[in-house]
Each structure stands twice: as structure tokens, then as C-alpha cells.
Design a protein around this motif. Structure first.
Motif, PDB file in Angstrom:
ATOM      1  N   ASP A 140      -8.022 -11.630  13.251  1.00 56.98           N
ATOM      2  CA  ASP A 140      -7.936 -12.479  11.994  1.00 56.98           C
ATOM      3  C   ASP A 140      -8.370 -11.632  10.659  1.00 56.98           C
ATOM      4  O   ASP A 140      -9.402 -10.973  10.666  1.00 56.98           O
ATOM      5  N   ALA A 141      -7.698 -11.490   9.482  1.00 59.78           N
ATOM      6  CA  ALA A 141      -8.046 -10.926   8.423  1.00 59.78           C
ATOM      7  C   ALA A 141      -7.778 -11.679   7.281  1.00 59.78           C
ATOM      8  O   ALA A 141      -6.577 -12.268   6.971  1.00 59.78           O
ATOM      9  N   ILE A 142      -8.844 -11.700   6.147  1.00 62.63           N
ATOM     10  CA  ILE A 142      -8.479 -12.159   4.919  1.00 62.63           C
ATOM     11  C   ILE A 142      -7.701 -11.005   3.951  1.00 62.63           C
ATOM     12  O   ILE A 142      -8.203 -10.072   3.875  1.00 62.63           O
ATOM     13  N   LEU A 143      -6.729 -11.739   3.474  1.00 57.47           N
ATOM     14  CA  LEU A 143      -5.761 -10.736   2.728  1.00 57.47           C
ATOM     15  C   LEU A 143      -6.619 -10.240   1.366  1.00 57.47           C
ATOM     16  O   LEU A 143      -6.448  -9.100   1.172  1.00 57.47           O
ATOM     17  N   SER A 144      -7.149 -11.046   0.491  1.00 56.27           N
ATOM     18  CA  SER A 144      -8.079 -10.539  -0.502  1.00 56.27           C
ATOM     19  C   SER A 144      -9.176  -9.554  -0.353  1.00 56.27           C
ATOM     20  O   SER A 144      -9.158  -8.754  -0.845  1.00 56.27           O
ATOM     21  N   SER A 145      -9.631  -9.571   1.028  1.00 53.69           N
ATOM     22  CA  SER A 145     -10.650  -8.446   1.419  1.00 53.69           C
ATOM     23  C   SER A 145      -9.903  -7.324   1.611  1.00 53.69           C
ATOM     24  O   SER A 145     -10.451  -6.228   1.347  1.00 53.69           O
ATOM     25  N   LEU A 146      -8.815  -7.285   2.450  1.00 55.02           N
ATOM     26  CA  LEU A 146      -7.880  -6.178   2.783  1.00 55.02           C
ATOM     27  C   LEU A 146      -7.610  -5.431   1.558  1.00 55.02           C
ATOM     28  O   LEU A 146      -7.631  -4.212   1.313  1.00 55.02           O
ATOM     29  N   LEU A 147      -6.998  -6.397   0.541  1.00 56.11           N
ATOM     30  CA  LEU A 147      -6.618  -5.716  -0.738  1.00 56.11           C
ATOM     31  C   LEU A 147      -7.919  -4.959  -1.398  1.00 56.11           C
ATOM     32  O   LEU A 147      -7.495  -3.924  -1.949  1.00 56.11           O
ATOM     33  N   LEU A 158      10.293  20.683   2.081  1.00 57.98           N
ATOM     34  CA  LEU A 158      10.670  19.299   1.547  1.00 57.98           C
ATOM     35  C   LEU A 158       9.192  18.474   1.686  1.00 57.98           C
ATOM     36  O   LEU A 158       8.621  18.300   2.732  1.00 57.98           O
ATOM     37  N   LYS A 159       8.914  18.099   0.382  1.00 57.17           N
ATOM     38  CA  LYS A 159       7.469  17.274   0.401  1.00 57.17           C
ATOM     39  C   LYS A 159       7.980  15.959   0.092  1.00 57.17           C
ATOM     40  O   LYS A 159       8.732  15.513  -1.077  1.00 57.17           O
ATOM     41  N   ILE A 160       7.422  14.977   0.645  1.00 55.26           N
ATOM     42  CA  ILE A 160       7.790  13.450   0.377  1.00 55.26           C
ATOM     43  C   ILE A 160       6.288  12.815   0.203  1.00 55.26           C
ATOM     44  O   ILE A 160       5.333  12.944   0.653  1.00 55.26           O
ATOM     45  N   PHE A 161       6.198  11.942  -0.962  1.00 56.66           N
ATOM     46  CA  PHE A 161       5.227  11.074  -1.285  1.00 56.66           C
ATOM     47  C   PHE A 161       5.468   9.709  -1.212  1.00 56.66           C
ATOM     48  O   PHE A 161       6.239   9.072  -1.985  1.00 56.66           O
ATOM     49  N   LEU A 162       5.224   8.885  -0.026  1.00 56.21           N
ATOM     50  CA  LEU A 162       5.357   7.496  -0.089  1.00 56.21           C
ATOM     51  C   LEU A 162       4.388   6.698  -0.332  1.00 56.21           C
ATOM     52  O   LEU A 162       3.202   6.884  -0.270  1.00 56.21           O
ATOM     53  N   THR A 163       4.912   5.502  -1.310  1.00 64.45           N
ATOM     54  CA  THR A 163       4.089   4.846  -1.664  1.00 64.45           C
ATOM     55  C   THR A 163       4.477   3.422  -1.506  1.00 64.45           C
ATOM     56  O   THR A 163       5.743   3.083  -1.291  1.00 64.45           O
ATOM     57  N   ALA A 164       3.687   2.265  -2.078  1.00 65.53           N
ATOM     58  CA  ALA A 164       4.056   1.038  -1.931  1.00 65.53           C
ATOM     59  C   ALA A 164       3.097   0.382  -2.814  1.00 65.53           C
ATOM     60  O   ALA A 164       1.886   0.876  -3.074  1.00 65.53           O
ATOM     61  N   SER A 165       3.110  -1.072  -3.352  1.00 65.37           N
ATOM     62  CA  SER A 165       2.156  -1.649  -4.011  1.00 65.37           C
ATOM     63  C   SER A 165       0.920  -1.950  -3.235  1.00 65.37           C
ATOM     64  O   SER A 165       1.305  -2.096  -1.892  1.00 65.37           O
ATOM     65  N   ALA A 166      -0.182  -2.232  -3.875  1.00 62.46           N
ATOM     66  CA  ALA A 166      -1.268  -2.121  -2.804  1.00 62.46           C
ATOM     67  C   ALA A 166      -1.191  -3.645  -2.375  1.00 62.46           C
ATOM     68  O   ALA A 166      -1.974  -3.810  -1.234  1.00 62.46           O
ATOM     69  N   GLU A 167      -0.585  -4.574  -2.980  1.00 64.06           N
ATOM     70  CA  GLU A 167      -0.412  -5.818  -2.382  1.00 64.06           C
ATOM     71  C   GLU A 167       0.372  -5.993  -1.181  1.00 64.06           C
ATOM     72  O   GLU A 167       0.081  -6.607  -0.332  1.00 64.06           O
ATOM     73  N   GLU A 168       1.686  -5.273  -1.113  1.00 59.04           N
ATOM     74  CA  GLU A 168       2.388  -4.849  -0.090  1.00 59.04           C
ATOM     75  C   GLU A 168       1.762  -4.501   1.160  1.00 59.04           C
ATOM     76  O   GLU A 168       1.809  -4.845   2.181  1.00 59.04           O
ATOM     77  N   ARG A 169       0.936  -3.437   0.788  1.00 60.94           N
ATOM     78  CA  ARG A 169      -0.079  -2.874   2.015  1.00 60.94           C
ATOM     79  C   ARG A 169      -0.874  -3.575   2.499  1.00 60.94           C
ATOM     80  O   ARG A 169      -1.176  -3.296   3.950  1.00 60.94           O
ATOM     81  N   ALA A 170      -1.267  -4.631   1.720  1.00 59.31           N
ATOM     82  CA  ALA A 170      -2.541  -5.505   2.399  1.00 59.31           C
ATOM     83  C   ALA A 170      -1.829  -6.269   3.010  1.00 59.31           C
ATOM     84  O   ALA A 170      -2.249  -6.621   4.152  1.00 59.31           O
ATOM     85  N   HIS A 171      -0.748  -6.880   2.745  1.00 57.57           N
ATOM     86  CA  HIS A 171       0.103  -7.748   3.583  1.00 57.57           C
ATOM     87  C   HIS A 171       0.576  -7.040   4.906  1.00 57.57           C
ATOM     88  O   HIS A 171       0.624  -7.752   6.064  1.00 57.57           O
ATOM     89  N   ARG A 172       1.156  -5.903   5.028  1.00 57.71           N
ATOM     90  CA  ARG A 172       1.332  -4.950   6.115  1.00 57.71           C
ATOM     91  C   ARG A 172       0.117  -5.057   6.937  1.00 57.71           C
ATOM     92  O   ARG A 172       0.337  -5.065   8.293  1.00 57.71           O
ATOM     93  N   ARG A 173      -0.914  -4.667   6.363  1.00 56.73           N
ATOM     94  CA  ARG A 173      -2.249  -4.433   7.245  1.00 56.73           C
ATOM     95  C   ARG A 173      -2.721  -5.627   8.016  1.00 56.73           C
ATOM     96  O   ARG A 173      -3.154  -5.905   9.146  1.00 56.73           O
ATOM     97  N   GLN A 174      -2.398  -6.945   7.048  1.00 58.21           N
ATOM     98  CA  GLN A 174      -2.685  -8.219   7.746  1.00 58.21           C
ATOM     99  C   GLN A 174      -1.822  -8.472   8.732  1.00 58.21           C
ATOM    100  O   GLN A 174      -2.211  -9.117   9.777  1.00 58.21           O
ATOM    101  N   ARG A 175      -0.583  -8.177   8.643  1.00 54.50           N
ATOM    102  CA  ARG A 175       0.248  -8.645   9.911  1.00 54.50           C
ATOM    103  C   ARG A 175      -0.046  -7.669  11.186  1.00 54.50           C
ATOM    104  O   ARG A 175       0.063  -8.118  12.125  1.00 54.50           O
TER     105      ARG A 175
END
Length: 234
Positions: free
Chosen positions: A173-180, A148-165
Motif C-alpha cells: 500500500d502506498a499514499i499517492l501524495s507521499s510518492l509524489l 540516437l539519444k532519447i529523453f523520456l519524460t512524463a508529468s510527476a503526477e503521472e509517474r506517481a500514479h504509475r509507481r502507486q500501481r
């Protein structure tokens, strides 16, 4: 780089995907639910990059980096709901999760000699009763025969928000645009590298986690494993 036929035939669930898609958390929770072993392959590349810095090995020194990878002094210590990572006797759990080390790891992972040096070490994690393998080429290179092989993905914007949180919860502190921008650059580098580029395995099931909760994804993966006869919670 064909998979060795001498490996124990324990089942493997591979979970590949870009950074921020939830691979680490979901892989750990699935492994806990199943009682299986866990391989965080990304940690090995991060540790290689960190060890290289400690020993003065440049990130473009492929031969030197491969030597570092072959002799990594690493211990993974399971502690409740987390795993402590020890590098050369020092706690590197937090350090390897910084953006700086993550970017260095992405550069290191693009080097064929480094990937080859870590290949056997990754495959050694495959032991009964089973293994959850988290990474970027688990299904395409390391465990090509995984049932069983899974490929997890999410939009880059959502991933940047998660990383910022995550960073804010850690007091950083982190700037969202820089993380994106960093995420998009890392995605491009991972997908365009000449060896083991980031992509779904041909038989992988792609799961977009942008609008899914972590428990929903864990339940879905457990359901898929059960459907294929790889796990039973009865």
C-alpha cells in the motif's frame, strides 16, 4: 570523461529520463525487439547502495562507496520477459526496486567518485549487435557518441500514479501524495547535482510518455532506429 576510442563500434540507443517515465520497461522491450544487449545503469547505483548497507558503508562515505562500486559482485540473469539480479550470490531483483533503495541510490549517484568507479563497467556493456542503455546520463556522459539519444519524460503526477500501481500490484500500500513528494525531491536532487545532472543531451529527442502507451513508445523508438539505418526488421 571522454568515451574510450577502443570500444567496439556497436550502435547504442541511449534512453535517459527521470524515474517513472517508463525507461526500464521500454528499454527492455526495445532491446528484446532488436536482439540487442541491455544496460540498466540505475540498477548498478541501486546495487551499490544496497551493497553499502550490507557492508556498513555510510551513504556520505564517498571513498568507501566508490570502493564498493568497483568491487560489486553482480550477475544479471535473463529470464523470459525479465532480468534477475544477483548481488553476492543472493537474489536482489525485488529489493533494489524499493523506494528506500531508490532514494539511497539517488544520493549515491550524486557522488563523483562513485560515478567514475562505475563508468568503465557501464561502457563494457557496449557489444555487437548493439546496446540499449537506460539511465540518467547515458547520452550526456557515458555514451556521448551514441547515434540516437532519447529523453523520456512524463508529468510527476503521472509517474506517481504509475509507481502507486506498481506497488499495489506487488501487494504494497502506498499514499499517492507521499510518492509524489518523493519523486519531486528525487528529480530536484538528480537535476541539481554537480556531476552528470539529469538533463537531455543536446541532440536528444524528448518524448513525453504521459499519454502514450508502452507499445506506442516502443514502436516510435523502433521507427526512429529504422529511419537512421540502425535497425531493420526486414
Amino acid at each position: 570523461m571522454s568515451e574510450s576510442r577502443t570500444l567496439p563500434r556497436a550502435p547504442v540507443l541511449t534512453i535517459d529520463g527521470p524515474g517513472g517515465a517508463g525507461k526500464g520497461t521500454i528499454s527492455r522491450l526495445v532491446a528484446e525487439r532488436l536482439g540487442w544487449h541491455l544496460l540498466d545503469s540505475g540498477a548498478l547505483y541501486r546495487l551499490t547502495a544496497l551493497a553499502a548497507g550490507k557492508h556498513g558503508v555510510a551513504l556520505d562515505d564517498e571513498t568507501g562507496l566508490a570502493e564498493v562500486a568497483r568491487h560489486l559482485d553482480v550477475v544479471f540473469v535473463a529470464e523470459d520477459a525479465a532480468t534477475r539480479v544477483m548481488l553476492e550470490g543472493e537474489d536482489a531483483t525485488t529489493t533494489i526496486r524499493t523506494e528506500q533503495v531508490g532514494d539511497a541510490a539517488s544520493r549515491v549517484a550524486a557522488l563523483p567518485a562513485v560515478r567514475q568507479a562505475l563508468l568503465s563497467r557501464q561502457r563494457d556493456f557496449r557489444k555487437p549487435p548493439g546496446l540499449v542503455a537506460d539511465g540518467r546520463d547515458m547520452g550526456t556522459v557515458v555514451f556521448t557518441e551514441a547515434p540516437l539519444k532519447i529523453f523520456l519524460t512524463a508529468s510527476a503526477e503521472e509517474r506517481a500514479h504509475r509507481r502507486q500501481r506498481q506497488l499495489r500490484e506487488a501487494g504494497v500500500d502506498a499514499i499517492l501524495s507521499s510518492l509524489l513528494k518523493e519523486i519531486q525531491a528525487r528529480d530536484a536532487r538528480d537535476m541539481q547535482r554537480s556531476v552528470a545532472p539529469l538533463k537531455p543531451a543536446d541532440e536528444a529527442i524528448t518524448l513525453d510518455t504521459t499519454r502514450l502507451t508502452i507499445p506506442e513508445v516502443v514502436d516510435r523508438l523502433t521507427e526512429l532506429l529504422t529511419q537512421r539505418g540502425l535497425f531493420s526488421d526486414a
